[in-house]
Design a protein around this motif. Sequence first.
Motif, short mmCIF file in Angstrom:
data_model
loop_
_atom_site.label_atom_id
_atom_site.label_comp_id
_atom_site.label_asym_id
_atom_site.label_seq_id
_atom_site.Cartn_x
_atom_site.Cartn_y
_atom_site.Cartn_z
N ASN A 1 0.84 -1.18 0.00
CA ASN A 1 0.00 0.00 0.00
C ASN A 1 0.89 1.25 0.00
N THR A 2 0.81 2.02 -1.08
CA THR A 2 1.62 3.24 -1.20
C THR A 2 0.80 4.49 -0.88
N GLY A 3 -0.43 4.30 -0.40
CA GLY A 3 -1.27 5.44 -0.06
C GLY A 3 -1.09 5.86 1.38
N LYS A 4 -2.18 6.22 2.01
CA LYS A 4 -2.14 6.63 3.41
C LYS A 4 -3.38 6.08 4.11
N LEU A 5 -3.42 6.23 5.42
CA LEU A 5 -4.52 5.73 6.19
C LEU A 5 -5.83 6.37 5.71
N GLY A 6 -6.78 5.52 5.35
CA GLY A 6 -8.06 5.99 4.85
C GLY A 6 -8.10 6.18 3.36
N ALA A 7 -6.96 6.12 2.68
CA ALA A 7 -6.91 6.29 1.23
C ALA A 7 -5.87 5.33 0.64
N PRO A 8 -6.16 4.03 0.69
CA PRO A 8 -5.20 3.05 0.15
C PRO A 8 -4.93 3.28 -1.34
N ALA A 9 -3.71 3.05 -1.74
CA ALA A 9 -3.33 3.11 -3.15
C ALA A 9 -2.25 2.07 -3.39
N PHE A 10 -2.28 1.48 -4.58
CA PHE A 10 -1.32 0.43 -4.92
C PHE A 10 -0.73 0.79 -6.29
N GLU A 11 0.28 1.64 -6.24
CA GLU A 11 0.87 2.15 -7.47
C GLU A 11 1.79 1.14 -8.13
N ASN A 12 2.40 0.27 -7.34
CA ASN A 12 3.39 -0.66 -7.87
C ASN A 12 2.78 -2.04 -8.10
N MET A 13 3.39 -2.78 -9.02
CA MET A 13 2.94 -4.14 -9.30
C MET A 13 3.11 -5.03 -8.07
N ALA A 14 2.19 -5.94 -7.88
CA ALA A 14 2.34 -6.94 -6.83
C ALA A 14 3.45 -7.91 -7.21
N THR A 15 4.21 -8.37 -6.22
CA THR A 15 5.34 -9.27 -6.48
C THR A 15 5.15 -10.57 -5.72
N PRO A 16 5.65 -11.68 -6.26
CA PRO A 16 5.48 -12.97 -5.58
C PRO A 16 6.25 -13.02 -4.27
N LEU A 17 5.67 -13.66 -3.27
CA LEU A 17 6.38 -13.92 -2.04
C LEU A 17 7.47 -14.95 -2.31
N LYS A 18 8.66 -14.69 -1.80
CA LYS A 18 9.80 -15.56 -2.03
C LYS A 18 10.08 -16.43 -0.81
N GLY A 19 10.67 -17.59 -1.06
CA GLY A 19 11.08 -18.49 0.00
C GLY A 19 12.44 -19.08 -0.32
N VAL A 20 12.85 -20.04 0.48
CA VAL A 20 14.17 -20.67 0.32
C VAL A 20 14.00 -22.05 -0.31
N LEU A 21 14.63 -22.25 -1.46
CA LEU A 21 14.66 -23.56 -2.10
C LEU A 21 16.07 -24.13 -1.90
N PRO A 22 16.22 -25.12 -1.01
CA PRO A 22 17.56 -25.70 -0.78
C PRO A 22 18.16 -26.23 -2.08
N SER A 23 19.49 -26.21 -2.16
CA SER A 23 20.17 -26.61 -3.39
C SER A 23 19.92 -28.06 -3.74
N ASP A 24 19.65 -28.91 -2.74
CA ASP A 24 19.43 -30.32 -3.02
C ASP A 24 17.96 -30.64 -3.25
N TYR A 25 17.11 -29.61 -3.38
CA TYR A 25 15.69 -29.86 -3.57
C TYR A 25 15.31 -29.79 -5.05
#
Length: 578
Positions: free
Chosen positions: A367-391
């Motif tokens: 949320n790039t807006g303010k309290l009471g006036a939400p705004a989402f100017e940027n693209m949503a991005t995937p949540l990242k996690g850890v993929l072990p090298s042997d997986y």
Amino acid sequence: MSLASFHRHLLLSYSPGKLQVLGLTLAAAISLPLIGDDNGSNILPAGSFDDVVPTYNPWAGVDDQGNIHGMDGKQIQVGDDGTVGYAPFAPSVAVGDLNGDGKPDIVLADTKGFFWYFPNVGTSEKPAFAQGEVIPIWLGEKRVVWNTEGVDNYIPRIQLIDSGSNKLLDIVAGTYEGKLFRIPNMGSVSQPVFKPTYDTNSFLINTRKEGALWCNYLAPCFTTAFNSPNSLQGAWDLVMGEGTYSANSIYLLRNQEASQSLAFDEDHTSKIIRGMGLEQLTPCVVDWNNDGKPDILCGDRTGFLNLYLNNSTDPANPTFAPPVHVTVGGVENFGSSITICVADLTGNHLPNLLIGQTDGTILYAVNTGKLGAPAFENMATPLKGVLPSDYHYTSLTFWKKEQSYGVPYELVAAVNPALEKGFAFPDGVTSSYALKFFVCPVNSKYFKENYYTPVEDECNEHAINCNQGFTLKLNKRYHVHFWVKTDGNISNLRYRFYQSTWPPPDPGKFQGYWVTKTVSANATWSEESSDVEVDNRDDPTTTTFPYFFEFRFNGQGTLYVDDLRIQEAGRLMIGEGR
């Protein structure tokens, strides 16, 4: 009739138990020799196990793009044109501090039905999520007959709540069957403990006095925001979305007990938002415009984020303005059957968004807006996690594990000496790959116990299916040959020919019979060789029939299979007869 009830009725009208299943004739039981060797090509090309794909191990909960990603599943859905079909659904996500370190963690319920915990090993402003662990929760229905729904792919919709006011976060989950569960956290503030869910009835929360089920795809949102002068102050009310043949509306269920209890009935339920047939509404309660009144944000089947602003002047009777679509980075539509969670992962103290997508990933919108006036100017991005090298592993294109339901960390893979140290093919066999079933080694920090199916009967045991079908000539012998070995933790091993035609043939036509053949195996390679025949003397108009092949067994060990061939057998000896 609900969608689940309709589909269950449809499938149970055609199940193997309701047919005159005569089975396949096992010619090997006669123990009579044949003239000549096997002839012809392998009618199951996938039995060579040579069609492989290197990929990531899904039991990391993270894909090879580094995105948090649970197991994928599909379930039935009614489309805009009224047709019923199987469709992908998005995972559900909840946010809360489960390990007491002051940072928001992730709990994800994937569409197949597994619950995952991703602890935040970053900071409150810059989250980073460790490798996922499967929580020992399985809420699928117990399969007691073939072709029943809700066994897997039961599409849980989840939330974390401190229902006991003890700073322990419990999990509440609604399922495709229309059931609502509260799974208590039996641990501490710093160490969550969820016991394997063998007695699911003890976790049920009724939404009707008599416990009747009245919807599908129940999506819960517990909240105290709708407390009014006539409410039990501090009690958890329930806002829920649903998906049925009705309008797929959002309801408010008033809690009839104290804050630590959850009791709901039809006499204290109101439809607060009409669904307009959008199905699979997943509501969140949030004061979007900071006017002191609870608003509702939800995702729908068509991929939009719908915002309903509360325009009521009577807290006891909330009403809402028509929906408006929330856009993120200029994007208005996020696919289909999306989920939504309002949470702050970055410490800006604003309503940020987590959006579940049908590709199994979770997008985070800041949320790039303010309290009471939400705004989402940027693209949503995937949540990242850890993929072990042997997986990473080499998967088989045409083979997969179908059962046992709810058991985590099991995998079907391709194997050869280059992929597994110490592995060797059977003597004299020149293969590229063999099939391997095994349990992935997982170093769990928080959840040491795993769910395991309590009863391994034919409806709930392990099955490894080949999705490459083949056609058998009726009244014709076929020779089945393969090599097999196990580590001793596999029992009741069989192979099976089965048919799965829908709709079934007309009455009086050949229906298709199943066969199950016991297989002996031990720690060294042994050769399985037997003959089968599909006997059809009653319907001369049917000369061929489609079939599939699978292995079935009990136990959780390691199984290897190599060089599987199904070929037309040689001709019979003179005078052998039938």
